[in-house]
Design a protein around this motif. Structure first.
Motif, PDB file in Angstrom:
ATOM      1  N   UNK A   1       0.816  -1.214   0.000  1.00 45.92           N
ATOM      2  CA  UNK A   1       0.000   0.000   0.000  1.00 45.92           C
ATOM      3  C   UNK A   1       0.853   1.268   0.000  1.00 45.92           C
ATOM      4  N   UNK A   2       2.049   1.221   0.619  1.00 39.12           N
ATOM      5  CA  UNK A   2       2.890   2.421   0.617  1.00 39.12           C
ATOM      6  C   UNK A   2       3.400   2.748  -0.791  1.00 39.12           C
ATOM      7  N   UNK A   3       3.535   1.728  -1.635  1.00 39.92           N
ATOM      8  CA  UNK A   3       3.914   1.961  -3.031  1.00 39.92           C
ATOM      9  C   UNK A   3       2.759   2.661  -3.754  1.00 39.92           C
TER      10      UNK A   3
ATOM     11  N   UNK B   1       2.830   6.201  -2.719  1.00 39.53           N
ATOM     12  CA  UNK B   1       3.956   6.908  -3.339  1.00 39.53           C
ATOM     13  C   UNK B   1       3.676   7.210  -4.810  1.00 39.53           C
ATOM     14  N   UNK B   2       3.014   6.288  -5.494  1.00 38.23           N
ATOM     15  CA  UNK B   2       2.727   6.488  -6.916  1.00 38.23           C
ATOM     16  C   UNK B   2       1.574   7.467  -7.136  1.00 38.23           C
ATOM     17  N   UNK B   3       0.711   7.608  -6.139  1.00 32.87           N
ATOM     18  CA  UNK B   3      -0.444   8.499  -6.237  1.00 32.87           C
ATOM     19  C   UNK B   3      -1.270   8.214  -7.492  1.00 32.87           C
ATOM     20  N   UNK B   4      -1.516   6.935  -7.730  1.00 33.86           N
ATOM     21  CA  UNK B   4      -2.317   6.500  -8.869  1.00 33.86           C
ATOM     22  C   UNK B   4      -3.412   5.561  -8.382  1.00 33.86           C
TER      23      UNK B   4
ATOM     24  N   UNK C   1      -3.213  -0.086 -16.001  1.00 37.07           N
ATOM     25  CA  UNK C   1      -2.954   0.318 -17.383  1.00 37.07           C
ATOM     26  C   UNK C   1      -1.466   0.518 -17.642  1.00 37.07           C
ATOM     27  N   UNK C   2      -0.759   1.137 -16.697  1.00 35.98           N
ATOM     28  CA  UNK C   2       0.686   1.319 -16.861  1.00 35.98           C
ATOM     29  C   UNK C   2       1.405  -0.025 -16.935  1.00 35.98           C
TER      30      UNK C   2
END
Length: 88
Positions: free
Chosen positions: A12-14, A17-20, A27-28
Motif C-alpha cells: 500500500x505504501x507503493x 507513493x505512486x499516487x495513482x 494500465x501502466x
C-alpha cells in the motif's frame, strides 16, 4: 476470446507513493509488459498492441518515448528489400 486475470501484490505504501488509482496502475503495467514482451521478440507488434489496450498510434508513441524500435531490421536486410523492390 477469453481473458485471464493475473493478480499481483503491491504494498500500500507503493500505491501511496505512486499516487495513482488501481486502474491507472493496471494500465501502466499492461503497457509496460506489452512493450517489454515486444522488445524481447515474444510478441508481434499486433499482439503487443492488443495486450497494451492502446491504439496502434498510441502504442507506437509509447515505444518511441521509451526508445524501443518498431523494427529490428539491420542495414543489409533493408538494402536487400530495396533491391527486391527495384526488381518489381
Amino acid at each position: 476470446m477469453k481473458n485471464i486475470t493475473i493478480p499481483i501484490v503491491i504494498p500500500s505504501d507503493i500505491m501511496v507513493a505512486l499516487n495513482e488509482s488501481e486502474y491507472e496502475l493496471k494500465n501502466h503495467f499492461q503497457v509496460a509488459i506489452a512493450m517489454m514482451l515486444f522488445q524481447e521478440g515474444k510478441l508481434t507488434l499486433g499482439k503487443a498492441i492488443q495486450l497494451s489496450g492502446l491504439t496502434r498510434f498510441e502504442f507506437e508513441k509509447s515505444l518511441a518515448k521509451n526508445k524501443i524500435p518498431i523494427s529490428n531490421l539491420d542495414f543489409n536486410q533493408v538494402m536487400s528489400d530495396v533491391d527486391k523492390l527495384k526488381e518489381l
